[in-house]
Write a protein that holds these residues in place. Structure first.
Motif, PDB file in Angstrom:
ATOM      1  N   THR A 286       0.830  -1.209   0.000  1.00  0.00           N
ATOM      2  CA  THR A 286       0.000   0.000   0.000  1.00  0.00           C
ATOM      3  C   THR A 286       0.865   1.260   0.000  1.00  0.00           C
ATOM      4  OG1 THR A 286      -1.734  -1.178   1.204  1.00  0.00           O
ATOM      5  CG2 THR A 286      -1.830   1.225   1.243  1.00  0.00           C
ATOM      6  N   LYS A 287       1.927   1.244   0.794  1.00  0.00           N
ATOM      7  CA  LYS A 287       2.821   2.394   0.913  1.00  0.00           C
ATOM      8  C   LYS A 287       3.404   2.789  -0.446  1.00  0.00           C
ATOM      9  CE  LYS A 287       6.475   3.984   4.050  1.00  0.00           C
ATOM     10  NZ  LYS A 287       7.384   3.556   5.145  1.00  0.00           N
ATOM     11  N   VAL A 288       3.715   1.773  -1.281  1.00  0.00           N
ATOM     12  CA  VAL A 288       4.302   2.043  -2.601  1.00  0.00           C
ATOM     13  C   VAL A 288       3.223   2.438  -3.610  1.00  0.00           C
ATOM     14  CG1 VAL A 288       5.575   1.035  -4.532  1.00  0.00           C
ATOM     15  CG2 VAL A 288       6.287   0.539  -2.183  1.00  0.00           C
ATOM     16  N   ILE A 295      -7.787   6.299  -8.419  1.00  0.00           N
ATOM     17  CA  ILE A 295      -8.942   6.446  -9.311  1.00  0.00           C
ATOM     18  C   ILE A 295     -10.241   6.335  -8.520  1.00  0.00           C
ATOM     19  CG2 ILE A 295     -10.135   5.457 -11.296  1.00  0.00           C
ATOM     20  CD1 ILE A 295      -7.459   4.575 -12.386  1.00  0.00           C
ATOM     21  N   TYR A 296     -10.331   5.279  -7.705  1.00  0.00           N
ATOM     22  CA  TYR A 296     -11.460   5.120  -6.788  1.00  0.00           C
ATOM     23  C   TYR A 296     -10.878   4.988  -5.377  1.00  0.00           C
ATOM     24  CZ  TYR A 296     -14.092   3.870 -11.019  1.00  0.00           C
ATOM     25  OH  TYR A 296     -14.668   3.878 -12.259  1.00  0.00           O
ATOM     26  N   PRO A 297     -11.464   5.656  -4.391  1.00  0.00           N
ATOM     27  CA  PRO A 297     -10.909   5.566  -3.027  1.00  0.00           C
ATOM     28  C   PRO A 297     -11.059   4.152  -2.465  1.00  0.00           C
ATOM     29  CG  PRO A 297     -13.035   6.690  -3.005  1.00  0.00           C
ATOM     30  CD  PRO A 297     -12.675   6.502  -4.448  1.00  0.00           C
ATOM     31  N   LYS A 298     -10.027   3.689  -1.723  1.00  0.00           N
ATOM     32  CA  LYS A 298     -10.131   2.393  -1.053  1.00  0.00           C
ATOM     33  C   LYS A 298      -9.136   2.339   0.093  1.00  0.00           C
ATOM     34  CE  LYS A 298      -7.025  -0.140  -4.178  1.00  0.00           C
ATOM     35  NZ  LYS A 298      -6.849  -1.299  -5.045  1.00  0.00           N
ATOM     36  N   GLN A 299      -9.516   1.669   1.147  1.00  0.00           N
ATOM     37  CA  GLN A 299      -8.657   1.489   2.308  1.00  0.00           C
ATOM     38  C   GLN A 299      -8.769   0.035   2.732  1.00  0.00           C
ATOM     39  OE1 GLN A 299      -6.746   4.101   3.686  1.00  0.00           O
ATOM     40  NE2 GLN A 299      -5.744   2.387   4.718  1.00  0.00           N
ATOM     41  N   PHE A 636       4.967  -3.951  -9.441  1.00  0.00           N
ATOM     42  CA  PHE A 636       5.565  -4.202  -8.122  1.00  0.00           C
ATOM     43  C   PHE A 636       4.474  -4.559  -7.116  1.00  0.00           C
ATOM     44  CE2 PHE A 636       7.009  -2.693  -3.939  1.00  0.00           C
ATOM     45  CZ  PHE A 636       8.197  -3.409  -3.805  1.00  0.00           C
ATOM     46  N   TYR A 637       3.374  -3.834  -7.149  1.00  0.00           N
ATOM     47  CA  TYR A 637       2.243  -4.085  -6.240  1.00  0.00           C
ATOM     48  C   TYR A 637       1.698  -5.504  -6.429  1.00  0.00           C
ATOM     49  CZ  TYR A 637      -2.485  -3.586  -4.222  1.00  0.00           C
ATOM     50  OH  TYR A 637      -3.630  -3.764  -3.502  1.00  0.00           O
ATOM     51  N   VAL A 638       1.543  -5.917  -7.690  1.00  0.00           N
ATOM     52  CA  VAL A 638       1.057  -7.271  -7.980  1.00  0.00           C
ATOM     53  C   VAL A 638       2.032  -8.306  -7.422  1.00  0.00           C
ATOM     54  CG1 VAL A 638       0.671  -8.954  -9.852  1.00  0.00           C
ATOM     55  CG2 VAL A 638      -0.339  -6.669  -9.987  1.00  0.00           C
ATOM     56  N   GLU A 670      10.660   3.946  -1.848  1.00  0.00           N
ATOM     57  CA  GLU A 670       9.275   4.326  -1.526  1.00  0.00           C
ATOM     58  C   GLU A 670       8.697   3.468  -0.409  1.00  0.00           C
ATOM     59  OE1 GLU A 670       8.192   5.881  -6.071  1.00  0.00           O
ATOM     60  OE2 GLU A 670       7.272   4.042  -5.292  1.00  0.00           O
ATOM     61  N   ALA A 671       9.164   2.210  -0.313  1.00  0.00           N
ATOM     62  CA  ALA A 671       8.681   1.302   0.733  1.00  0.00           C
ATOM     63  C   ALA A 671       9.346   1.577   2.080  1.00  0.00           C
ATOM     64  CB  ALA A 671       8.947  -0.148   0.323  1.00  0.00           C
TER      65      ALA A 671
END
Length: 695
Positions: A286-288, A295-299, A636-638, A670-671
């Motif tokens: 998430t940090k990266v 595009i759409y908010p999410k937490q 990277f996220y994937v 970034e991480a």
């Protein structure tokens, strides 16, 4: 029932009454369960299974979802759901409604494309820049088909690549001739499946009451217009903009981003509970990814509260030290081999880690990069098989004859057409019973100076030069041997081709066909050629040990191909499985070596992401060719979110072979795993300068 197993967010999405629904399903939030729950809801509310269309990114994903539906509603109902990839569904519909649909893989049609391209000359234009090569122009045309919905190819080239305007007319004419050849022989590729199915959708009512689309973030413009053409009363799209990683194939992230603009009354549902990764792994991801525009908010909310292994950074002085050390670390791991994945951005990274594992006798299987079905020897066997089933398949013929030195795709095409002429439409009649009244079976060349077409065909040659090669008398009389550029090597190959198909005549079992092709003289020639090439040293000599190993690998592939053919009793079914399903098949067992793209949708207890150096990951070369830092960050996220419990991230400072120094990947900075130092500031400054230069 599937619905009873859903959490509140999943249940609300699965039972929505809205006509258009977009479900933002981040990694590990139960996307598949939600889709299966939606199908269960539809079936419970009197929607018939055949009125449901499920579009997935892989056929394997479709199969798994249908199997889960079958657990609750029975196999008879579940198998009536129309499920598969965009291409598989299109193929089934076209087979139902059209008489000639001969599906060809991209590499086969690329061969046909080259046969047209090689007849062209660009020298008369006298341009300062070099024209595109045949393979690159084909890839460019394929990208155009997936992304451009209005402009003609010539105009698109001029707009996107103005420096190639001088060649645009020739490029466009090559494409037009290529398309005419495809139409003449009934060939379609994966893009054509979608284009032809889209036409069908506009003229035929398909009867779907709901269309479900998985991995919606990876749809391209062509797939988007196909969904529009189906125009279902209800649409249920599931995806995650943070996992959009197929821009190189035309995937358009703006499609998921503009969903609520396109469908004014659409409902957006967000799944926030992550069931896969530990808190520390998810926090890093998430940090990266939050450096990308939202595009759409999410937490995301972590549901696994037990203590876990924090992500670990591994730093090595030298590139190959990294590969050997990680292999040693895997050897000591208590995690079952099948639950370990090594994820790479570049093929060269995979080669290094694979060697390290093999040296320690650690079994591994590789997916992404070069697959079993991409191996030239496997393609060759399937090309021989395809011609046996369908002699109209010109690409298979061309591809095989390109193995012979001196025969390019253009000459191979000439031989194919000449055989067809001699056999009045049949290459095998042209080979075994040619029309003796036809003295010159070779087509006359076209002339068009403007389009780069020139006449370079010579007078017919004499067959006497082949007299001492021991050919059968009947074969020696064939006018095909009069092609002026036919050498002794190519004539021998043609004779071996003649002998093979005489031997294959009348055999019904796919397994026997595969076995006979693999043991034939002509395949032995191909096997020898490939092994010599793979064992060739820089000075041109052949390393006999490497050659021996290469021959063994080819033999193993033939055994595996024979195993794959065992369940089949029909030629068509076997070949279709190899063409449509090959991307879902893997070989071997043990540690999983995966490209980031191949890892999508999978999860493992222990994950290693390797070669996290700036330039390699993010891959700056691909970014310069039309990629972006945002796309690399999504990759990277994937990769990170494939890990459930244990995550290692590694990089090396130096490559002793290339004598190249590395700095850590921007994503490690970034991480927060690497302190932001002078190297990071220099890298950031370089990125800002690049953005400024792009305006």
């Amino acid at each position: 029932m599937p619905l009873s197993r859903l959490n509140k967010e999943q249940y609300i999405a699965a039972t929505s009454q809205e006509a258009q629904n977009l479900i933002i399903a981040s990694a590990g939030t139960g996307k598949t369960s939600t889709i299966v729950g939606r199908i269960a809801h539809l079936l419970k509310n009197s929607i018939q299974p055949q009125e449901i269309l499920l579009l997935t990114f892989t056929n394997k994903a479709a199969q798994e979802m249908v199997e889960r539906v079958a657990e609750f509603f029975g196999k008879e109902i579940a198998t009536k759901i129309d499920a598969g990839t965009f291409h598989a569904v299109s193929y089934r519909w076209l087979k139902k409604t059209q008489t000639r649909v001969i599906l060809k893989q991209q590499r086969e049609l690329k061969t046909l494309f080259r046969s047209v391209f090689e007849k062209r000359s660009f020298e008369h234009i006298g341009a300062e820049i070099t024209p595109y090569g045949g393979n690159y122009l084909y890839d460019l045309y394929s990208f155009y088909q997936n992304t451009e919905l209005v402009m003609h190819f010539e105009d698109w080239i001029v707009e996107k690549y103005p420096e190639h305007e001088l060649f645009a007319l020739i490029y466009a004419d090559i494409v037009d001739e290529f398309e005419a050849l495809k139409k003449e022989y009934g060939f379609v590729n994966f893009n054509d499946l979608l284009l032809n199915f889209r036409k069908l959708c506009k003229t035929k009512e398909l009867g779907y009451r709901e269309v479900l689309v998985d991995e919606y973030q990876d749809t391209n413009a062509l797939q988007g217009t196909l969904i529009d053409a189906i125009n279902p009363p209800s649409l249920f799209c599931v995806g995650d903009y943070d996992q959009s990683i197929y821009a190189f194939n035309g995937a358009d992230i703006s499609i998921i981003g503009s969903f609520t603009t396109k469908f004014a009354g659409a409902k957006v549902h967000t799944l926030t509970k992550n069931y896969r990764s530990s808190l520390s792994i998810l926090s890093l991801a998430t940090k990266v990814i939050e450096h990308n525009e939202r595009i759409y908010p999410k937490q995301l909310e972590v549901t696994r509260l037990q203590s876990a292994h924090s992500p670990t950074l591994l730093v090595y002085d030298e590139l190959f030290d990294q590969y050997h050390a990680i292999a040693a670390k895997i050897r000591e791991s208590q995690t079952p081999r099948e639950e370990i994945a090594v994820i790479f951005r570049n093929n060269s990274s995979a080669d290094g880690i694979e060697v390290g594992l093999r040296e320690l006798d650690i079994p591994c299987k590789r997916k992404g990069g070069t697959s079993f079905f991409d191996a030239k020897e496997v393609k060759a066997v399937l090309d021989f098989y395809t011609l046996l089933v369908n002699e109209s398949d010109m690409m298979s013929f061309i591809h095989l004859f390109e193995f012979v030195r001196g025969i390019g795709s253009a000459m191979a095409k000439e031989i194919y057409i000449a055989l067809k002429t001699l056999g009045h439409g049949s290459i095998f009649y042209g080979l075994y019973a040619p029309d003796e009244s036809i003295k010159n079976p070779f087509e006359k060349r076209k002339l068009n100076h403007q389009l780069g077409l020139f006449d370079d065909f010579l007078e017919l040659g004499a067959v006497g030069k082949f007299a001492k090669l021991g050919f059968e008398t009947k074969f020696m009389k064939n006018p095909i041997l009069k092609h002026p550029k036919l050498t002794k090597d190519s004539a021998m190959f043609l004779h071996d081709f003649y002998l093979l198909y005489r031997d294959l005549k009348g055999i019904k079992q796919p397994r026997t066909i595969v076995k006979k092709i693999a043991s034939s003289t002509i395949f032995k020639y191909i096997r020898e050629l490939l092994s010599n090439k793979r064992a060739q040293l820089k000075d041109g000599t052949v390393d006999e040990k490497q050659k021996s190993e290469s021959l063994i690998k080819i033999e193993r592939k033939m055994i595996l191909l024979e195993e794959l053919s065992k369940p089949y009793s029909e030629h068509d079914r076997f070949l279709n499985a190899m063409i449509l399903g090959s991307s879902d098949l893997t070989q071997g067992e043990g540690v999983n070596l995966l490209s980031v793209h191949a890892s999508k949708g999978l999860e493992y207890k222990e994950v290693y992401i390797i070669d996290l150096m700036d330039g390699r990951f993010p891959n700056r070369k691909l970014m310069q060719r039309g990629g972006s830092l945002d796309e690399e960050r999504r990759l990277f996220y994937v990769a990170v979110t494939r890990a459930k419990d244990i995550l290692y991230l590694s990089f090396a400072r130096y490559d002793k072979i290339k004598k190249q120094n590395f700095i850590a990947s921007q994503f490690l900075y970034e991480a927060g795993l690497v302190a932001k130092d002078d190297a990071y500031q220099a890298m950031l400054q370089k990125e800002l300068e690049k953005l400024d230069s792009e305006g």
